[in-house]
Write an enzyme that holds these catalytic residues in place. Structure first.
Site: not given
Length: 145
Positions: A105, A107, A124, A132, A135
């Site tokens: 998960n 979350d 994951h 970003c 960068c």
């Protein structure tokens, strides 16, 4: 029964590894990716995954993909709260058990329930941690739900 055996084993153990997946998140109201009504099922789900789940869509239509990500994916996760299962595992840990978590998960609900971040391996990654794409600098969200 199998449940009684599991309870007995947990009671005797000093160290426990907990593996969690979509069912743990679903119990907090977060939709799953697979299954009859999953986000990646059917033609629309396949297209959504190919476009929004890869750099292709993010590079060509970043505003569209970002808005869908926030509305359809991140939004429900940010609103979700840990449920009784999360809280029961934390309670078990407070009884002197060393518990480590391996979760599919993204979350962050284990941490939101009180599990230290270093005790959770997020296979994951997490939608609560951003990087970003230009960068590479990390940025954690401040939204907790």
């Amino acid at each position: 029964t199998a449940m009684e055996d599991a309870i007995g084993a947990a009671a005797k153990a000093q160290r426990i590894v907990v593996f969690t997946g979509a069912g743990m998140s679903a119990d907090s109201g977060i939709g799953t990716f697979r299954g009859a009504s999953g986000a990646w099922t059917g033609l629309f789900g396949t297209i959504a995954l190919a476009w929004g789940g890869t750099p292709l869509g993010w590079n060509w239509t970043p505003a569209f993909v970002w808005s869908r990500f926030v509305r359809d994916f991140y939004g429900p996760i940010a609103q979700a709260q840990p449920h009784a299962g999360h809280k029961a595992l934390v309670k078990l840990g407070k009884r002197g058990k060393s518990i480590k978590y391996i979760t599919m998960n993204v979350d962050g609900l284990h941490q939101a329930s009180g599990v230290p971040d270093q005790d959770v391996a997020e296979v994951h990654g997490s939608v609560r941690k951003f990087r970003c794409i230009k960068c590479g600098l990390p940025m954690e969200t401040t939204t907790t739900g």
